[in-house]
Design an enzyme around this catalytic site. Structure first.
Site, PDB file in Angstrom:
ATOM      1  CG  ASN A  10      -1.712   1.248   1.393  1.00 21.79           C
ATOM      2  OD1 ASN A  10      -1.774   2.068   0.473  1.00 21.79           O
ATOM      3  ND2 ASN A  10      -2.343   1.423   2.547  1.00 21.79           N
ATOM      4  CD1 TRP A  11       3.732   1.260  -2.739  1.00 24.49           C
ATOM      5  CD2 TRP A  11       3.944   2.567  -4.552  1.00 24.49           C
ATOM      6  NE1 TRP A  11       4.713   0.721  -3.538  1.00 24.49           N
ATOM      7  CE2 TRP A  11       4.860   1.495  -4.649  1.00 24.49           C
ATOM      8  CE3 TRP A  11       3.889   3.504  -5.579  1.00 24.49           C
ATOM      9  CZ2 TRP A  11       5.729   1.352  -5.748  1.00 24.49           C
ATOM     10  CZ3 TRP A  11       4.752   3.359  -6.678  1.00 24.49           C
ATOM     11  CH2 TRP A  11       5.667   2.292  -6.748  1.00 24.49           C
ATOM     12  CE  LYS A  12      -0.021   3.176   4.806  1.00 24.07           C
ATOM     13  NZ  LYS A  12       0.147   3.253   6.249  1.00 24.07           N
ATOM     14  CG  HIS A  93      -5.630   2.091   5.385  1.00 24.15           C
ATOM     15  ND1 HIS A  93      -5.169   2.993   6.310  1.00 24.15           N
ATOM     16  CD2 HIS A  93      -4.637   1.195   5.199  1.00 24.15           C
ATOM     17  CE1 HIS A  93      -3.924   2.663   6.650  1.00 24.15           C
ATOM     18  NE2 HIS A  93      -3.580   1.578   6.001  1.00 24.15           N
ATOM     19  CD  GLU A  95      -2.644   5.526   6.843  1.00 21.49           C
ATOM     20  OE1 GLU A  95      -2.656   5.600   5.601  1.00 21.49           O
ATOM     21  OE2 GLU A  95      -1.715   4.980   7.490  1.00 21.49           O
ATOM     22  CD  GLU A 163      -3.193  -2.241   7.459  1.00 27.04           C
ATOM     23  OE1 GLU A 163      -2.119  -2.540   6.960  1.00 27.04           O
ATOM     24  OE2 GLU A 163      -3.802  -1.190   7.198  1.00 27.04           O
ATOM     25  N   GLY A 169       3.117   2.382  10.708  1.00 26.97           N
ATOM     26  CA  GLY A 169       4.135   3.417  10.519  1.00 26.97           C
ATOM     27  C   GLY A 169       4.906   3.771  11.777  1.00 26.97           C
ATOM     28  CB  SER A 208       5.593  -1.757  11.930  1.00 28.17           C
ATOM     29  OG  SER A 208       5.256  -0.398  12.181  1.00 28.17           O
ATOM     30  N   GLY A 229       2.957  -1.174   4.246  1.00 33.90           N
ATOM     31  CA  GLY A 229       3.001   0.226   3.844  1.00 33.90           C
ATOM     32  C   GLY A 229       4.414   0.633   3.453  1.00 33.90           C
ATOM     33  N   GLY A 230       5.136   1.216   4.398  1.00 30.10           N
ATOM     34  CA  GLY A 230       6.465   1.784   4.123  1.00 30.10           C
ATOM     35  C   GLY A 230       7.402   0.844   3.382  1.00 30.10           C
TER      36      GLY A 230
HETATM   37  P1  13P Z   1       3.294   0.406   7.539  1.00 28.38           P
HETATM   38  O1  13P Z   1       3.744  -0.926   6.954  1.00 28.38           O
HETATM   39  O2  13P Z   1       4.045   1.571   6.975  1.00 28.38           O
HETATM   40  O3  13P Z   1       3.264   0.362   9.032  1.00 28.38           O
HETATM   41  O4  13P Z   1       1.781   0.615   7.052  1.00 28.38           O
HETATM   42  C1  13P Z   1       0.880  -0.402   7.220  1.00 28.38           C
HETATM   43  C2  13P Z   1      -0.351  -0.044   6.495  1.00 28.38           C
HETATM   44  O5  13P Z   1      -1.093   0.837   6.899  1.00 28.38           O
HETATM   45  C3  13P Z   1      -0.648  -0.766   5.253  1.00 28.38           C
HETATM   46  O6  13P Z   1      -1.946  -0.511   4.817  1.00 28.38           O
END
Ligand code: 13P
Length: 248
Positions: A10-12, A93, A95, A163, A169, A208, A229-230
């Site tokens: 997930n590149w956000k 998600h 967020e 999640e 993050g 993470s 994510g990251g």
């Molecule tokens: P991180 O892997 O950066 O913690 O993000 C997780 C995430 O929200 C994937 O949707």
């Protein structure tokens, strides 16, 4: 029941045309790991160029609107992302639940739009740190499942991503035991809602995930993949996670 592992990125709100070069190495690793499904959700503007660059890799959207079309300035529909090359979308998600105030009913509507338009969905759930500290994590997450599970929920198009909000993050993760316990609770809730189909449905862990912890987290019971994510932003970090899944 053996379920194929799904490693999804997930590149956000990250990435640009130059970043698409990362997909070359990711697509090559996906090809080298035929037992693992690999998918990347990218910003809407990158779906078409990502799909054109690596047509063999599953590219997805990070969100869609619940409606198929209409007066919803700034939004994109399932049909639009599908036409651009998306084979799936993330919905719910944390967020978006936080920043855009999306409710379980909103998330359910988005998942149903994905199904109606023939794309897969990854439905996200997860508790905040306050909710976990209060001992409410399982109640919160299973209520999110009950409230946002779409009509026609089935393993051939829907996956669930657990999640924990406090793990996203932050570099913090729950213990493997806590992840397994939550995934077991999600599976049990799904069984109550959709019966035996629950045993086919993939439950991803997100928050993470890195090359360093992937093997341990992916090895936990009822963990059928990861939403990353990251560490999905570069092939250098994402490929070892794919490789870890391939070895399990
Ligand atoms: P991180 O892997 O950066 O913690 O993000 C997780 C995430 O929200 C994937 O949707």
């Amino acid at each position: 029941m053996t379920r194929r592992k799904l490693i999804a990125g997930n590149w956000k709100m990250n990435g640009d045309a130059a970043a698409l070069a990362e997909l070359d190495g990711i697509a090559a690793a996906a090809k080298a790991a035929p037992r693992v499904d690999v998918a990347i959700a990218v910003p809407a503007t990158l779906i078409a160029p990502a799909h054109a660059r690596v047509p063999g890799l599953s590219i997805g959207a990070e969100d869609i609107h619940a409606a198929d079309k209409g007066a919803h300035t700034g939004c994109v529909s399932a049909a639009m992302v599908k036409e651009a090359g998306a084979s799936f979308t993330i919905v719910g998600h944390s967020e978006r639940r936080a920043d855009q105030h999306e409710t379980d009913a909103d998330v359910r509507g988005k998942a149903e739009a994905a199904r109606r338009n023939g794309i897969a969905a990854i439905l996200c759930v997860g508790e905040t740190l306050e909710q976990r500290d209060a001992g409410h994590a399982e109640a919160v997450v299973t209520a999110q499942i009950a409230g946002s599970l779409p009509e026609g929920a089935a393993a051939d198009w829907l996956s669930i991503a657990y999640e924990p909000v406090w793990a996203i993050g932050t570099g913090r993760t729950p213990t493997v035991g806590d992840v397994a316990a939550m995934h077991g609770a999600i599976r049990a809730k799904l069984r109550a809602l959709i019966g035996g189909e629950a045993d086919k449905m993939r439950l991803l862990y997100g928050g993470s995930v890195t090359p360093d912890n992937a093997t341990e987290l992916l090895g936990a019971s009822d963990v059928d993949g990861a939403l990353v994510g990251g560490a999905s932003l570069t092939a250098a970090k994402f490929v070892p996670i794919i490789e870890a899944a391939a070895k399990l």
